[in-house]
Design a protein around this motif. Structure first.
Motif, short mmCIF file in Angstrom:
data_model
loop_
_atom_site.label_atom_id
_atom_site.label_comp_id
_atom_site.label_asym_id
_atom_site.label_seq_id
_atom_site.Cartn_x
_atom_site.Cartn_y
_atom_site.Cartn_z
N SER A 165 -3.95 9.32 -1.13
CA SER A 165 -4.91 8.29 -1.87
C SER A 165 -4.47 6.72 -1.71
CB SER A 165 -5.14 8.84 -3.55
OG SER A 165 -4.01 8.45 -4.04
N ASN A 166 -3.29 6.79 -1.70
CA ASN A 166 -2.58 5.36 -1.57
C ASN A 166 -2.79 4.88 0.15
OD1 ASN A 166 -1.20 3.09 -1.89
ND2 ASN A 166 0.55 3.92 -1.85
N VAL A 167 -2.74 5.79 1.14
CA VAL A 167 -3.07 5.47 2.54
C VAL A 167 -4.53 5.32 2.45
CG1 VAL A 167 -2.93 6.47 4.71
CG2 VAL A 167 -0.92 6.66 3.36
N ALA A 168 -5.28 6.00 1.89
CA ALA A 168 -6.89 5.79 2.15
C ALA A 168 -7.36 4.61 1.55
CB ALA A 168 -7.54 7.03 1.35
N MET A 169 -6.76 4.17 0.61
CA MET A 169 -7.29 2.93 0.05
C MET A 169 -6.73 1.73 1.03
SD MET A 169 -8.42 3.12 -3.11
CE MET A 169 -8.23 3.64 -4.73
N SER A 170 -5.71 1.59 1.36
CA SER A 170 -5.16 0.74 2.28
C SER A 170 -4.12 0.76 2.95
CB SER A 170 -4.86 -0.80 1.36
OG SER A 170 -4.31 -1.62 1.94
N GLN A 171 -4.08 0.35 4.19
CA GLN A 171 -2.71 0.71 5.11
C GLN A 171 -1.91 -0.67 5.04
OE1 GLN A 171 -1.50 2.93 7.28
NE2 GLN A 171 -2.66 4.41 6.21
N GLN A 172 -2.35 -1.67 4.57
CA GLN A 172 -1.79 -3.09 4.47
C GLN A 172 -1.76 -3.58 2.99
OE1 GLN A 172 -2.08 -5.12 7.63
NE2 GLN A 172 -1.04 -7.02 6.97
N SER A 173 -0.39 -3.86 2.60
CA SER A 173 -0.31 -4.36 1.18
C SER A 173 -0.33 -5.74 1.05
CB SER A 173 0.93 -3.80 0.65
OG SER A 173 2.20 -4.38 1.32
N ASP A 174 -0.55 -6.19 -0.20
CA ASP A 174 -0.80 -7.74 -0.44
C ASP A 174 0.69 -8.35 0.13
OD1 ASP A 174 -2.93 -7.18 -1.40
OD2 ASP A 174 -2.20 -7.28 -3.57
N ASN A 230 3.14 2.80 7.00
CA ASN A 230 2.83 3.75 8.06
C ASN A 230 3.49 5.17 8.00
OD1 ASN A 230 5.41 2.87 8.40
ND2 ASN A 230 5.27 2.88 10.76
N PHE A 231 3.19 6.04 8.56
CA PHE A 231 3.78 7.37 8.45
C PHE A 231 4.85 7.62 9.88
CE2 PHE A 231 -0.07 8.59 5.94
CZ PHE A 231 0.62 9.34 5.01
N LYS A 232 5.79 8.48 9.51
CA LYS A 232 6.59 8.69 10.50
C LYS A 232 6.72 10.49 10.53
CE LYS A 232 10.35 7.21 12.27
NZ LYS A 232 11.91 6.21 12.33
N PHE A 233 7.00 10.92 11.71
CA PHE A 233 7.01 12.41 11.82
C PHE A 233 8.42 12.63 12.24
CE2 PHE A 233 6.46 16.43 13.88
CZ PHE A 233 6.15 17.34 12.79
N VAL A 253 10.78 20.04 9.92
CA VAL A 253 9.98 18.93 10.07
C VAL A 253 9.79 18.16 8.92
CG1 VAL A 253 8.65 20.19 12.23
CG2 VAL A 253 7.93 20.24 9.65
N ARG A 254 9.67 16.55 9.25
CA ARG A 254 9.55 15.80 8.03
C ARG A 254 8.33 14.93 8.40
NH1 ARG A 254 14.73 13.42 6.55
NH2 ARG A 254 15.17 15.11 5.46
N LEU A 255 7.52 14.80 7.39
CA LEU A 255 6.60 13.29 7.31
C LEU A 255 7.06 12.55 6.19
CD1 LEU A 255 3.86 12.70 8.23
CD2 LEU A 255 2.93 13.85 6.15
N GLN A 256 7.36 11.34 6.63
CA GLN A 256 7.64 10.18 5.95
C GLN A 256 6.72 9.20 5.85
OE1 GLN A 256 11.80 8.84 6.83
NE2 GLN A 256 10.95 6.88 6.83
N TYR A 257 6.43 8.76 4.46
CA TYR A 257 5.44 7.73 4.38
C TYR A 257 6.32 6.51 3.95
CZ TYR A 257 1.86 4.83 2.31
OH TYR A 257 0.90 3.81 2.02
N ASN A 258 6.28 5.61 4.77
CA ASN A 258 7.24 4.44 4.41
C ASN A 258 6.16 3.18 3.68
OD1 ASN A 258 9.35 4.92 6.25
ND2 ASN A 258 7.93 4.25 7.84
N ILE A 259 6.76 3.17 2.39
CA ILE A 259 6.03 2.50 1.25
C ILE A 259 6.46 0.87 1.30
CG2 ILE A 259 6.06 1.89 -1.29
CD1 ILE A 259 7.08 4.62 -1.64
N SER A 260 7.76 0.52 1.82
CA SER A 260 8.08 -0.74 2.19
C SER A 260 9.12 -0.45 3.16
CB SER A 260 8.48 -1.46 1.06
OG SER A 260 9.71 -0.88 0.75
N SER A 261 9.62 -1.97 3.69
CA SER A 261 10.73 -1.71 4.75
C SER A 261 11.97 -1.00 4.39
CB SER A 261 10.87 -2.98 5.28
OG SER A 261 11.32 -3.82 4.55
N ALA A 262 12.08 -0.78 2.92
CA ALA A 262 13.29 -0.34 2.23
C ALA A 262 13.03 0.90 1.83
CB ALA A 262 14.02 -1.27 1.45
#
Length: 175
Positions: free
Chosen positions: A17-26, A32-35, A57-66
């Protein structure tokens, strides 16, 4: 295990739901996702196991750069000294924090380990703190893995609580 499944589903719904709302934050960070696909090798710290080998296998969702959320699934095989091997499928959710120019990281994962061994029908909770180093494509990590309900031998008596040190070498890419 029912609670673990509910937690995994809730985390997936939150991330989706977080990704569906917006791929770019304020703040301007493009989330983005990494696989990643990894090979694992490890040293069990309990008897009667000799070695652990597997893949994941790992799916990673980057919330921020850290900061990142991770979902990892795989297959591991524990080799035994004089008996048939013991294998399981780990499914884990995790939280990764990058340090020092976003290359070194610490991560914690929790989930379930589902036995695939024919004569053993029990499952276990799995806890995994780890440290690692990741570049754009390569990820190397060292983790401590604790499988709460898997059998071990302690002073000649069957007990529970398999602990092991694992190394993961993975190739990853952005989706």
């Amino acid at each position: 295990m029912k609670n673990t499944t509910k937690i995994l589903i809730a985390l997936f719904v939150f991330v989706y739901s977080n990704v569906a709302m917006s791929q770019q934050s304020d703040d301007g960070y493009n989330r983005n996702f990494k696989f990643g696909v990894g090979l694992n090798g490890g040293l069990p710290l309990n008897e009667p196991y000799d070695f652990n080998a597997g893949a994941d296998v790992r799916l990673q969702y980057n919330i921020s750069s850290a900061y990142s959320l991770c979902l990892t699934a795989g297959y591991n095989n524990l080799f035994l000294k004089d008996e048939a091997d013991f294998s399981y499928v780990p499914v884990k959710v995790g939280y990764k924090t990058f340090l020092f120019k976003n290359e070194f990281y610490v991560m914690g994962e929790i989930g379930g380990a589902f036995s695939t061994t024919k004569d053993y029908n029990e499952n276990s909770m799995i806890f995994c703190p780890s440290v690692g180093y990741a570049t754009k494509y390569v990820d190397i990590s060292l983790r401590y893995e604790f499988l709460k309900n898997f059998p071990i031998m302690k002073d000649g008596v069957v007990d529970n609580g398999l602990a092991q040190l694992m190394v993961r070498l993975a190739y990853g890419f952005s989706l």
